[in-house]
Motif scaffolding. Structure first.
Motif, PDB file in Angstrom:
ATOM      1  N   VAL A 278     -36.405  34.938 -76.257  1.00  0.00           N
ATOM      2  CA  VAL A 278     -36.787  35.070 -74.845  1.00  0.00           C
ATOM      3  C   VAL A 278     -37.392  33.769 -74.334  1.00  0.00           C
ATOM      4  O   VAL A 278     -37.066  33.302 -73.234  1.00  0.00           O
ATOM      5  CB  VAL A 278     -37.753  36.260 -74.652  1.00  0.00           C
ATOM      6  N   TRP A 279     -38.277  33.167 -75.116  1.00  0.00           N
ATOM      7  CA  TRP A 279     -38.890  31.902 -74.705  1.00  0.00           C
ATOM      8  C   TRP A 279     -37.840  30.798 -74.570  1.00  0.00           C
ATOM      9  O   TRP A 279     -37.881  30.001 -73.621  1.00  0.00           O
ATOM     10  CB  TRP A 279     -39.953  31.468 -75.719  1.00  0.00           C
ATOM     11  N   LEU A 280     -36.900  30.715 -75.508  1.00  0.00           N
ATOM     12  CA  LEU A 280     -35.863  29.686 -75.441  1.00  0.00           C
ATOM     13  C   LEU A 280     -34.947  29.884 -74.238  1.00  0.00           C
ATOM     14  O   LEU A 280     -34.582  28.917 -73.564  1.00  0.00           O
ATOM     15  CB  LEU A 280     -35.045  29.664 -76.738  1.00  0.00           C
ATOM     16  N   ILE A 281     -34.581  31.118 -73.950  1.00  0.00           N
ATOM     17  CA  ILE A 281     -33.745  31.406 -72.781  1.00  0.00           C
ATOM     18  C   ILE A 281     -34.481  31.001 -71.505  1.00  0.00           C
ATOM     19  O   ILE A 281     -33.918  30.361 -70.613  1.00  0.00           O
ATOM     20  CB  ILE A 281     -33.327  32.892 -72.756  1.00  0.00           C
ATOM     21  N   GLY A 282     -35.765  31.333 -71.422  1.00  0.00           N
ATOM     22  CA  GLY A 282     -36.554  30.950 -70.251  1.00  0.00           C
ATOM     23  C   GLY A 282     -36.694  29.448 -70.120  1.00  0.00           C
ATOM     24  O   GLY A 282     -36.539  28.881 -69.034  1.00  0.00           O
ATOM     25  N   LEU A 283     -36.971  28.775 -71.228  1.00  0.00           N
ATOM     26  CA  LEU A 283     -37.123  27.319 -71.210  1.00  0.00           C
ATOM     27  C   LEU A 283     -35.829  26.633 -70.787  1.00  0.00           C
ATOM     28  O   LEU A 283     -35.833  25.753 -69.924  1.00  0.00           O
ATOM     29  CB  LEU A 283     -37.559  26.819 -72.587  1.00  0.00           C
ATOM     30  N   PHE A 284     -34.721  27.036 -71.388  1.00  0.00           N
ATOM     31  CA  PHE A 284     -33.445  26.430 -71.013  1.00  0.00           C
ATOM     32  C   PHE A 284     -33.058  26.769 -69.578  1.00  0.00           C
ATOM     33  O   PHE A 284     -32.435  25.962 -68.888  1.00  0.00           O
ATOM     34  CB  PHE A 284     -32.336  26.834 -71.987  1.00  0.00           C
ATOM     35  N   GLY A 285     -33.428  27.943 -69.108  1.00  0.00           N
ATOM     36  CA  GLY A 285     -33.168  28.289 -67.708  1.00  0.00           C
ATOM     37  C   GLY A 285     -33.903  27.354 -66.761  1.00  0.00           C
ATOM     38  O   GLY A 285     -33.343  26.886 -65.769  1.00  0.00           O
ATOM     39  N   ILE A 286     -35.170  27.076 -67.064  1.00  0.00           N
ATOM     40  CA  ILE A 286     -35.945  26.163 -66.230  1.00  0.00           C
ATOM     41  C   ILE A 286     -35.368  24.755 -66.285  1.00  0.00           C
ATOM     42  O   ILE A 286     -35.202  24.088 -65.255  1.00  0.00           O
ATOM     43  CB  ILE A 286     -37.424  26.175 -66.671  1.00  0.00           C
ATOM     44  N   VAL A 287     -35.039  24.283 -67.483  1.00  0.00           N
ATOM     45  CA  VAL A 287     -34.496  22.926 -67.644  1.00  0.00           C
ATOM     46  C   VAL A 287     -33.165  22.790 -66.906  1.00  0.00           C
ATOM     47  O   VAL A 287     -32.924  21.794 -66.209  1.00  0.00           O
ATOM     48  CB  VAL A 287     -34.344  22.577 -69.142  1.00  0.00           C
TER      49      VAL A 287
ATOM     50  N   VAL B  38     -33.779  22.648 -63.078  1.00  0.00           N
ATOM     51  CA  VAL B  38     -34.296  21.335 -62.660  1.00  0.00           C
ATOM     52  C   VAL B  38     -33.190  20.289 -62.708  1.00  0.00           C
ATOM     53  O   VAL B  38     -33.043  19.486 -61.778  1.00  0.00           O
ATOM     54  CB  VAL B  38     -35.501  20.926 -63.532  1.00  0.00           C
ATOM     55  N   CYS B  39     -32.393  20.289 -63.760  1.00  0.00           N
ATOM     56  CA  CYS B  39     -31.287  19.326 -63.870  1.00  0.00           C
ATOM     57  C   CYS B  39     -30.273  19.513 -62.748  1.00  0.00           C
ATOM     58  O   CYS B  39     -29.750  18.536 -62.210  1.00  0.00           O
ATOM     59  CB  CYS B  39     -30.595  19.462 -65.226  1.00  0.00           C
ATOM     60  N   ALA B  40     -29.994  20.748 -62.378  1.00  0.00           N
ATOM     61  CA  ALA B  40     -29.033  21.013 -61.304  1.00  0.00           C
ATOM     62  C   ALA B  40     -29.549  20.470 -59.974  1.00  0.00           C
ATOM     63  O   ALA B  40     -28.801  19.850 -59.212  1.00  0.00           O
ATOM     64  CB  ALA B  40     -28.759  22.502 -61.199  1.00  0.00           C
ATOM     65  N   TYR B  41     -30.841  20.686 -59.683  1.00  0.00           N
ATOM     66  CA  TYR B  41     -31.401  20.176 -58.428  1.00  0.00           C
ATOM     67  C   TYR B  41     -31.460  18.649 -58.412  1.00  0.00           C
ATOM     68  O   TYR B  41     -31.180  18.021 -57.391  1.00  0.00           O
ATOM     69  CB  TYR B  41     -32.783  20.768 -58.160  1.00  0.00           C
ATOM     70  N   VAL B  42     -31.800  18.035 -59.533  1.00  0.00           N
ATOM     71  CA  VAL B  42     -31.824  16.570 -59.604  1.00  0.00           C
ATOM     72  C   VAL B  42     -30.414  16.026 -59.425  1.00  0.00           C
ATOM     73  O   VAL B  42     -30.207  15.041 -58.705  1.00  0.00           O
ATOM     74  CB  VAL B  42     -32.454  16.092 -60.926  1.00  0.00           C
ATOM     75  N   ALA B  43     -29.432  16.644 -60.043  1.00  0.00           N
ATOM     76  CA  ALA B  43     -28.045  16.200 -59.893  1.00  0.00           C
ATOM     77  C   ALA B  43     -27.592  16.328 -58.439  1.00  0.00           C
ATOM     78  O   ALA B  43     -26.911  15.442 -57.918  1.00  0.00           O
ATOM     79  CB  ALA B  43     -27.126  17.012 -60.803  1.00  0.00           C
ATOM     80  N   LYS B  44     -27.979  17.406 -57.769  1.00  0.00           N
ATOM     81  CA  LYS B  44     -27.611  17.584 -56.364  1.00  0.00           C
ATOM     82  C   LYS B  44     -28.215  16.490 -55.505  1.00  0.00           C
ATOM     83  O   LYS B  44     -27.543  15.931 -54.634  1.00  0.00           O
ATOM     84  CB  LYS B  44     -28.069  18.954 -55.869  1.00  0.00           C
ATOM     85  N   VAL B  45     -29.478  16.147 -55.750  1.00  0.00           N
ATOM     86  CA  VAL B  45     -30.132  15.089 -54.986  1.00  0.00           C
ATOM     87  C   VAL B  45     -29.441  13.758 -55.228  1.00  0.00           C
ATOM     88  O   VAL B  45     -29.189  12.988 -54.290  1.00  0.00           O
ATOM     89  CB  VAL B  45     -31.633  15.007 -55.355  1.00  0.00           C
ATOM     90  N   VAL B  46     -29.096  13.467 -56.473  1.00  0.00           N
ATOM     91  CA  VAL B  46     -28.451  12.196 -56.802  1.00  0.00           C
ATOM     92  C   VAL B  46     -27.048  12.134 -56.200  1.00  0.00           C
ATOM     93  O   VAL B  46     -26.640  11.106 -55.661  1.00  0.00           O
ATOM     94  CB  VAL B  46     -28.411  11.994 -58.331  1.00  0.00           C
TER      95      VAL B  46
END
Length: 62
Positions: free
Chosen positions: A17-26, A29-37
């Motif tokens: 559960v913790w790993l799924i949550g952590l990877f979901g957050i990561v 964040v990566c998707a939003y940074v990629a969209k901005v770039v």
């Protein structure tokens, strides 16, 4: 299940559960940074960051 085996299964479930949550957050964040770039343009930088205007022949993405 009881004893040590049950405890290991419970810990593995918490870890999953913790790993799924952590990877979901990561990933979020990566998707939003990629969209901005991807959406970033030199025109935007020239106009709003550096406060100067591009010549007409330099318009659009570079």
């Amino acid at each position: 299940m009881s004893g040590e085996a049950g405890c290991l299964v419970e810990e593995a479930a918490y870890l999953a559960v913790w790993l799924i949550g952590l990877f979901g957050i990561v990933i979020t964040v990566c998707a939003y940074v990629a969209k901005v770039v991807i959406d970033d343009t030199t025109d935007y930088d020239e106009r709003y960051v550096w406060r100067r205007k591009l010549p007409p022949e330099a318009g659009g993405k570079r």
